[in-house]
Design a protein around this motif. Structure first.
Motif, PDB file in Angstrom:
ATOM      1  N   ASN A  86      82.802 -99.593 -29.578  1.00  0.00           N
ATOM      2  CA  ASN A  86      84.382-100.757 -29.624  1.00  0.00           C
ATOM      3  C   ASN A  86      83.766-101.770 -29.560  1.00  0.00           C
ATOM      4  OD1 ASN A  86      85.275 -98.797 -31.394  1.00  0.00           O
ATOM      5  ND2 ASN A  86      85.499 -97.233 -29.321  1.00  0.00           N
ATOM      6  N   THR A  87      82.320-102.434 -28.890  1.00  0.00           N
ATOM      7  CA  THR A  87      81.952-103.445 -27.875  1.00  0.00           C
ATOM      8  C   THR A  87      82.431-105.044 -28.679  1.00  0.00           C
ATOM      9  OG1 THR A  87      80.212-102.254 -27.174  1.00  0.00           O
ATOM     10  CG2 THR A  87      80.113-104.965 -26.846  1.00  0.00           C
ATOM     11  N   GLU A  88      83.401-106.434 -28.258  1.00  0.00           N
ATOM     12  CA  GLU A  88      84.078-107.099 -28.811  1.00  0.00           C
ATOM     13  C   GLU A  88      82.775-107.981 -28.194  1.00  0.00           C
ATOM     14  OE1 GLU A  88      88.173-107.283 -27.639  1.00  0.00           O
ATOM     15  OE2 GLU A  88      88.735-106.213 -28.506  1.00  0.00           O
ATOM     16  N   PHE A  89      82.609-108.562 -29.522  1.00  0.00           N
ATOM     17  CA  PHE A  89      81.696-110.085 -29.427  1.00  0.00           C
ATOM     18  C   PHE A  89      82.762-111.459 -28.988  1.00  0.00           C
ATOM     19  CE2 PHE A  89      78.943-106.374 -31.323  1.00  0.00           C
ATOM     20  CZ  PHE A  89      77.729-106.686 -30.472  1.00  0.00           C
ATOM     21  N   ASP A  90      82.390-111.633 -27.784  1.00  0.00           N
ATOM     22  CA  ASP A  90      83.486-113.195 -28.289  1.00  0.00           C
ATOM     23  C   ASP A  90      81.963-114.502 -28.557  1.00  0.00           C
ATOM     24  OD1 ASP A  90      85.439-115.240 -27.510  1.00  0.00           O
ATOM     25  OD2 ASP A  90      85.387-114.717 -25.709  1.00  0.00           O
ATOM     26  N   GLY A  91      82.908-115.076 -29.519  1.00  0.00           N
ATOM     27  CA  GLY A  91      82.177-115.898 -30.290  1.00  0.00           C
ATOM     28  C   GLY A  91      82.577-117.646 -30.065  1.00  0.00           C
ATOM     29  N   ARG A  92      84.080-117.415 -29.195  1.00  0.00           N
ATOM     30  CA  ARG A  92      84.469-119.363 -28.899  1.00  0.00           C
ATOM     31  C   ARG A  92      83.764-120.116 -28.417  1.00  0.00           C
ATOM     32  NH1 ARG A  92      89.707-117.339 -25.483  1.00  0.00           N
ATOM     33  NH2 ARG A  92      87.721-115.561 -24.519  1.00  0.00           N
ATOM     34  N   GLY A  93      83.961-121.097 -28.908  1.00  0.00           N
ATOM     35  CA  GLY A  93      83.345-122.218 -28.411  1.00  0.00           C
ATOM     36  C   GLY A  93      82.241-123.042 -28.979  1.00  0.00           C
ATOM     37  N   TYR A  94      80.995-122.239 -29.822  1.00  0.00           N
ATOM     38  CA  TYR A  94      80.194-123.017 -30.180  1.00  0.00           C
ATOM     39  C   TYR A  94      79.972-122.403 -31.746  1.00  0.00           C
ATOM     40  CZ  TYR A  94      79.450-124.806 -25.824  1.00  0.00           C
ATOM     41  OH  TYR A  94      79.178-125.670 -24.316  1.00  0.00           O
ATOM     42  N   LEU A  95      79.754-123.135 -32.916  1.00  0.00           N
ATOM     43  CA  LEU A  95      79.566-122.773 -34.301  1.00  0.00           C
ATOM     44  C   LEU A  95      78.680-121.430 -33.966  1.00  0.00           C
ATOM     45  CD1 LEU A  95      80.463-122.559 -37.323  1.00  0.00           C
ATOM     46  CD2 LEU A  95      78.566-124.590 -37.366  1.00  0.00           C
ATOM     47  N   GLU A  96      76.849-122.318 -33.810  1.00  0.00           N
ATOM     48  CA  GLU A  96      75.968-120.672 -33.712  1.00  0.00           C
ATOM     49  C   GLU A  96      76.590-119.762 -32.823  1.00  0.00           C
ATOM     50  OE1 GLU A  96      75.942-124.010 -33.251  1.00  0.00           O
ATOM     51  OE2 GLU A  96      74.959-125.329 -34.313  1.00  0.00           O
ATOM     52  N   VAL A  97      77.179-119.765 -32.120  1.00  0.00           N
ATOM     53  CA  VAL A  97      77.741-118.591 -31.110  1.00  0.00           C
ATOM     54  C   VAL A  97      78.285-117.424 -31.619  1.00  0.00           C
ATOM     55  CG1 VAL A  97      78.671-118.145 -28.747  1.00  0.00           C
ATOM     56  CG2 VAL A  97      76.837-119.206 -28.570  1.00  0.00           C
ATOM     57  N   LYS A  98      79.745-118.496 -33.127  1.00  0.00           N
ATOM     58  CA  LYS A  98      80.387-117.485 -33.508  1.00  0.00           C
ATOM     59  C   LYS A  98      79.469-116.677 -34.778  1.00  0.00           C
ATOM     60  CE  LYS A  98      84.235-118.062 -36.734  1.00  0.00           C
ATOM     61  NZ  LYS A  98      85.482-119.883 -36.982  1.00  0.00           N
ATOM     62  N   LYS A  99      78.848-117.915 -35.386  1.00  0.00           N
ATOM     63  CA  LYS A  99      78.308-117.073 -36.343  1.00  0.00           C
ATOM     64  C   LYS A  99      77.602-115.808 -36.249  1.00  0.00           C
ATOM     65  CE  LYS A  99      77.463-120.741 -39.364  1.00  0.00           C
ATOM     66  NZ  LYS A  99      76.849-121.796 -39.883  1.00  0.00           N
ATOM     67  N   LEU A 100      76.701-115.802 -34.519  1.00  0.00           N
ATOM     68  CA  LEU A 100      76.028-114.746 -33.958  1.00  0.00           C
ATOM     69  C   LEU A 100      76.593-113.391 -33.664  1.00  0.00           C
ATOM     70  CD1 LEU A 100      73.331-113.594 -32.257  1.00  0.00           C
ATOM     71  CD2 LEU A 100      73.546-115.068 -30.511  1.00  0.00           C
ATOM     72  N   ALA A 101      78.351-113.855 -32.503  1.00  0.00           N
ATOM     73  CA  ALA A 101      79.194-112.959 -32.920  1.00  0.00           C
ATOM     74  C   ALA A 101      79.197-112.401 -34.103  1.00  0.00           C
ATOM     75  CB  ALA A 101      80.256-113.519 -32.109  1.00  0.00           C
ATOM     76  N   GLU A 102      79.913-113.325 -35.218  1.00  0.00           N
ATOM     77  CA  GLU A 102      80.081-112.204 -36.202  1.00  0.00           C
ATOM     78  C   GLU A 102      79.236-111.298 -36.545  1.00  0.00           C
ATOM     79  OE1 GLU A 102      81.548-115.755 -38.885  1.00  0.00           O
ATOM     80  OE2 GLU A 102      83.460-115.626 -38.033  1.00  0.00           O
ATOM     81  N   THR A 103      77.990-111.339 -36.679  1.00  0.00           N
ATOM     82  CA  THR A 103      76.786-111.119 -37.420  1.00  0.00           C
ATOM     83  C   THR A 103      76.719-109.727 -36.283  1.00  0.00           C
ATOM     84  OG1 THR A 103      75.500-112.912 -38.250  1.00  0.00           O
ATOM     85  CG2 THR A 103      74.162-110.803 -37.947  1.00  0.00           C
ATOM     86  N   LEU A 104      77.043-109.919 -34.963  1.00  0.00           N
ATOM     87  CA  LEU A 104      76.489-108.659 -34.359  1.00  0.00           C
ATOM     88  C   LEU A 104      78.272-107.370 -34.368  1.00  0.00           C
ATOM     89  CD1 LEU A 104      75.554-110.219 -31.210  1.00  0.00           C
ATOM     90  CD2 LEU A 104      73.998-108.880 -32.490  1.00  0.00           C
ATOM     91  N   THR A 105      78.933-108.327 -35.068  1.00  0.00           N
ATOM     92  CA  THR A 105      79.817-107.515 -34.837  1.00  0.00           C
ATOM     93  C   THR A 105      79.745-106.700 -36.732  1.00  0.00           C
ATOM     94  OG1 THR A 105      81.604-109.042 -34.174  1.00  0.00           O
ATOM     95  CG2 THR A 105      82.976-107.279 -35.065  1.00  0.00           C
ATOM     96  N   TYR A 106      79.107-107.637 -37.448  1.00  0.00           N
ATOM     97  CA  TYR A 106      79.207-106.759 -38.894  1.00  0.00           C
ATOM     98  C   TYR A 106      77.756-105.447 -38.401  1.00  0.00           C
ATOM     99  CZ  TYR A 106      76.918-106.133 -43.588  1.00  0.00           C
ATOM    100  OH  TYR A 106      76.115-105.411 -44.397  1.00  0.00           O
ATOM    101  N   ALA A 107      76.728-105.627 -37.472  1.00  0.00           N
ATOM    102  CA  ALA A 107      76.251-104.790 -37.568  1.00  0.00           C
ATOM    103  C   ALA A 107      76.772-103.458 -36.432  1.00  0.00           C
ATOM    104  CB  ALA A 107      74.939-105.943 -36.631  1.00  0.00           C
ATOM    105  N   GLU A 108      77.452-104.137 -35.757  1.00  0.00           N
ATOM    106  CA  GLU A 108      78.129-103.180 -34.605  1.00  0.00           C
ATOM    107  C   GLU A 108      78.502-101.760 -35.588  1.00  0.00           C
ATOM    108  OE1 GLU A 108      81.191-102.836 -30.988  1.00  0.00           O
ATOM    109  OE2 GLU A 108      81.377-104.058 -32.352  1.00  0.00           O
ATOM    110  N   GLU A 109      79.605-102.707 -36.887  1.00  0.00           N
ATOM    111  CA  GLU A 109      80.169-102.209 -37.623  1.00  0.00           C
ATOM    112  C   GLU A 109      79.683-100.856 -38.602  1.00  0.00           C
ATOM    113  OE1 GLU A 109      83.063-105.165 -39.974  1.00  0.00           O
ATOM    114  OE2 GLU A 109      83.920-105.201 -38.613  1.00  0.00           O
ATOM    115  N   GLU A 110      77.964-101.501 -38.697  1.00  0.00           N
ATOM    116  CA  GLU A 110      77.171-100.483 -39.623  1.00  0.00           C
ATOM    117  C   GLU A 110      76.312 -99.862 -38.787  1.00  0.00           C
ATOM    118  OE1 GLU A 110      76.042-101.101 -43.545  1.00  0.00           O
ATOM    119  OE2 GLU A 110      78.476-102.664 -42.787  1.00  0.00           O
ATOM    120  N   LEU A 111      76.054 -99.764 -38.157  1.00  0.00           N
ATOM    121  CA  LEU A 111      75.820 -99.349 -36.979  1.00  0.00           C
ATOM    122  C   LEU A 111      77.236 -98.175 -36.982  1.00  0.00           C
ATOM    123  CD1 LEU A 111      74.336-101.323 -34.733  1.00  0.00           C
ATOM    124  CD2 LEU A 111      72.874 -99.571 -35.960  1.00  0.00           C
TER     125      LEU A 111
END
Length: 485
Positions: free
Chosen positions: A224-249
């Protein structure tokens, strides 16, 4: 770079914000080093070259004007050039007599000095009528000057001579002033750079530190971890990827829990029966051949069931790890379908199922016959488990331009649209059935793994209340007519 490498060699990995701070500060120091190098040490040389370039440009403009303009135009242009560039200019005829004179420098060495024009004209002649560059010191005021001389007209038969003289102003005092200014600016800007780089490094590293902390929480099993991707585009993409990985896991974790529950349930039943009937043989039916054989038959069937479960798990593990290789061979697909359906004759007669086969013309296919048999067997077994109360299963072969299509249809309750994408996932087992389902939920996962290994298309069509159609297509590249045999 070397400083950072040394720090890393001493302390190991360094924090991102500290690394960014060092890079930023190092870049600022490098800029000031270059500024000092060029403004202080190369200023005099740069100034001299600039003055020589100005003289060369002026001489080209004068020569062009001499060849093309009238006397009045030439005189006006000479005045403008001399005034704009702080030059002393002397134009003489071939005998050294002055034609045009413009004097704008107090350090001039060609005006007000007897025979100076003749002397430099002779230097040009002695140089083969080629241009001369001379650095001359004016003894009257100790000024350093540069003199340029060249012929006008043809070098073989000159019309006259052009002499240009300009002062080289000492830059020592200028360098001292610039050095003092740079010293003050360097100190001020280094202080600003220190704090700005510290602020920027913290700002850039903060979202990454936040994501790192969240990833560590995910690694501990918190889905149930939340990944905050605010600030930079690359960080946002990383947060989205980790969120997707979290859902899959999370989904895989749920499926694994379901697998443990399903396998535990499916294993417990046959193991309990094995133990029970073994005890019955020991205590009750050991001396009764009829009862003993009946009980032994049940033990054998339950053992086969256990073996099937274990084999499914091992087969899927080999397929997904890449250790299972294809062994292609050519066989008749219609004949093979009829053969596999024939194996279900016993269960069909015993349990009241009807398996209908709709064949097309016979075709030769080249693929791994053992694994394709496994695919067809699993699809038919799945249809038997989930078909409707009429216990009807339909198998169809359809020859198409892009290959041979194999379909297996049941008449069950169907699959919800949102669950269709999960149906081929391992450990998933639909709840839309009205009888005990034999299996671990790995049958369709094995189908998926085998067909992906062959690079064949596959899928499922389903409608609630009307049943499901599972299909796959043997590619046209692996199909040929029996007439070509």
């Amino acid at each position: 770079m070397k400083l950072i490498k040394k720090i890393r060699s001493v302390f190991g990995s360094i924090p991102l914000k500290f690394s960014i701070w060092l890079y930023f500060l190092g870049f600022t120091i490098l800029v000031f080093l270059l500024l000092w190098l060029f403004q202080i040490f190369f200023l005099e040389k740069f100034y001299s070259q600039s003055k020589l370039k100005d003289v060369e440009i002026a001489s080209n403009a004068i020569i062009a004007s001499y060849n093309n303009d009238t006397s009045t135009e030439f005189s006006e242009k000479l005045s403008k050039i001399a005034s704009a560039n702080d030059l002393c200019i002397e134009v003489t005829d071939r005998f050294g007599r002055s034609i045009y004179t413009k004097e704008y420098s107090v350090c001039c060495i060609i005006h007000g000095r007897e025979n100076s024009t003749y002397y430099y004209q002779k230097r040009i002649t002695d140089n083969g009528n080629k241009p001369i560059w001379l650095k001359v010191n004016n003894p009257r005021n100790n000024c350093s000057t540069v003199l340029y001389g060249c012929v006008l007209g043809s070098s073989d038969n000159p019309d006259g001579y052009l002499l240009i003289n300009t002062t080289l102003v000492p830059v020592g005092s200028t360098v001292t002033i610039i050095k003092r200014q740079l010293m003050i600016i360097t100190v001020i800007l280094l202080i600003f750079a220190f704090f700005i780089s510290l602020y920027m490094s913290n700002r850039i590293a903060k979202p990454i530190d936040s994501i790192t902390e969240a990833a560590e929480s995910l690694a501990k099993g918190n889905f149930n971890t939340e990944f905050d991707g605010r600030g930079y585009l690359e960080v946002k993409k990383l947060a989205e990827t980790l969120t997707y990985a979290e859902e899959e896991l999370s989904r895989v974790d749920t499926m694994q829990r379901d697998l443990v529950a399903n396998v535990s349930h499916d294993l417990r039943t046959p193991l309990t029966m094995l133990k029970a009937y073994a005890e019955m043989i020991r205590d009750l039916s050991g001396d009764n051949p009829v009862k003993r054989n009946e009980h032994l038959e049940i033990i054998i069937n339950e053992t086969d069931r256990l073996s099937l479960m274990v084999n499914d798990i091992l087969d899927l593990s080999k397929l997904e790890s890449g250790r299972q290789k294809l062994t292609p061979s050519e066989f008749r697909i219609r004949e093979k379908l009829g053969e596999i359906i024939g194996r279900f004759k016993g269960i069909s007669e015993k349990m009241g199922y009807s398996i209908h086969f709709e064949p097309d013309e016979e075709m030769l296919v080249r693929c791994d016959v053992v694994k394709i048999e496994q695919v067809i067997y699993n699809l038919i077994n799945n249809a038997i488990n989930y078909t409707g109360e009429d216990k009807q299963v339909f198998v169809r072969q359809k020859n198409e331009p892009n290959g041979v299509l194999i379909e297996v249809r049941d008449t069950g309750d169907g699959i919800e649209e949102e669950k269709i994408k999960l149906i081929f996932d391992k450990y998933y087992r639909s709840e839309n059935h009205k009888r005990e389902v034999v299996g671990t939920g790995l049958g369709l996962s094995i189908v998926k793994a085998v067909l992906k290994l062959h690079n064949y298309d596959y899928g499922v069509r389903s409608k609630l209340g009307e049943g499901s159609v599972f299909w796959f297509r043997i590619s046209a590249k692996d199909v040929r007519s029996v007439e070509d045999e």
